[in-house]
Design an enzyme around this catalytic site. Structure first.
Site, short mmCIF file in Angstrom:
data_model
loop_
_atom_site.label_atom_id
_atom_site.label_comp_id
_atom_site.label_asym_id
_atom_site.label_seq_id
_atom_site.Cartn_x
_atom_site.Cartn_y
_atom_site.Cartn_z
N LYS A 1 1.04 4.48 6.83
CA LYS A 1 0.34 5.33 5.86
C LYS A 1 0.76 6.79 6.04
O LYS A 1 1.33 7.17 7.06
CB LYS A 1 -1.18 5.24 6.08
CG LYS A 1 -1.81 3.88 5.81
CD LYS A 1 -1.94 3.61 4.32
CE LYS A 1 -2.63 2.26 4.09
NZ LYS A 1 -1.90 1.13 4.73
N SER B 1 0.81 -1.21 0.00
CA SER B 1 0.00 0.00 0.00
C SER B 1 0.84 1.27 0.00
O SER B 1 0.32 2.35 -0.23
CB SER B 1 -0.93 0.01 1.21
OG SER B 1 -0.20 0.17 2.40
#
Lengths: 199, 199
Positions: free
Chosen positions: B158, B121
């Site tokens: 993230k 990701s």
DNA sequence: TTGAATACAGAACGATTGTTCGGTATCAAG
DNA sequence: CTTGATACCGAACAATCGTTCTGTATTCAA
């Protein structure tokens, strides 16, 4: 209850304070400084704590009997699962391993060196400008390896590939051209890892 | 002849021997050990040499008046260029000779831990599956930081961003969705670096 | 050839080092 | 209610620390 309490407990807070001191000053302080660092007032007690660290191999001695960091001094926590604050521990492990970054990244110290990456030619391999490549020096490599080659007297990090009979260096970035070194090239080594500092 | 010889010369051989000693033991030795290391028999002369190193900022003192490596202690020549021939000089990349990768990557040992990356990701940030993230633990972060957050009792790496009033976690990969944690989230720490092992 | 740096050696010395040893406070087990 | 660990404090002490000062051999320019 039988075997467990053979070794005296070591206080991780003491170790952390010493590690922080070392990270700042790059030196192990004297016992009296350790005393204030650890909030004690007796050097004799410092001596006792040091002996425990020594036995746990967090500290060691030079041949000249000076205190120095031991083999485990630079171990870091590798946290697998977040340890939830509120919830009681589901009786499993501590949730972390200990690894030393140097040992993790460097497996053949005598043949390993570091090369700083310039440019974005290997972005698609997750290698960015400014990264430090851990290189294992060797004169040859396999097709598909990421190699550090010497082209025009400069280091280049690229994939090693072959076109017909010739070796070529392929970037991991469509914006960059394939390098076809005329008259052979020299392979400095093979990439074995990467270290990046952000922040 | 007028201004040039103000500062006394420093002998690079002495510095190198000390650097080698430090690389082996991770500690600066005492004056008497330095004397034998440097092939002298008078501590008074060691004291003189040390003063020169101190002035040249190769050595320094802790607040506790202990000798320690100075700002320039780990400095070496600026070798971006490959040194041809018999590979004389491993272990270096740019202006600084890293004593250890650990030291390069970890600045606050007591607040630093490692987290293994799962999934792709964050590929566009050069973070790949299996990488080790060096995390500085702290309960808050700035917009734009790469953070390690705890969502559903698992670690997630993230970008931290904000939508209107709420914090969100943005991946660096178009194939992944933005995470909008309902009811707040917990920040474990901020990414400070990355270690990857290939091969 | 003289004089002034420079590069050491060596002794002396007070300060600081780490060790040792004896003591005290706490606490849990029996 | 003892007993034995464990976790400290504090004093004493020889060894080692780094500083200072005096002395000497060499170098090199004037």
């Amino acid at each position: 209850m039988a075997l467990s309490t053979l070794k005296p407990a070591i206080d991780p807070a003491f170790l952390e304070k010493l590690q922080d001191y070392y990270a700042e000053h790059k030196v192990i302080p004297s016992y009296s400084v350790l005393a204030t660092l650890w909030g004690m007032s007796a050097k004799s007690w410092v001596s006792e704590i040091v002996k425990r660290f020594e036995e746990a191999r967090y500290l060691d001695w030079t041949p000249d009997k000076q205190l120095k960091p031991g083999p485990r001094f630079f171990e870091r926590r590798l946290t697998d699962q977040p340890v939830q604050a509120g919830l009681p521990n589901p009786a499993i492990s501590d949730g972390y391993d200990l690894i030393t970054l140097d040992d993790y990244l460097v497996r053949l110290p005598s043949r390993t060196s570091l090369v700083r990456v310039k440019g974005d030619s290997m972005i698609d391999a997750g290698i960015r400008d400014g990264d430090l490549i851990i290189v294992e020096q060797q004169p040859n490599a396999n097709i598909g390896d990421i190699v550090v080659a010497i082209v025009d007297n400069e280091f280049t990090v690229k994939y090693l590939d072959r076109e017909k009979t010739e070796f070529v260096l392929k970037p991991a970035n469509k914006a960059f051209p394939v390098i076809r070194p005329r008259g052979g090239m020299e392979i400095f080594g093979v990439m074995a890892g990467l270290a990046r500092r952000t922040r």
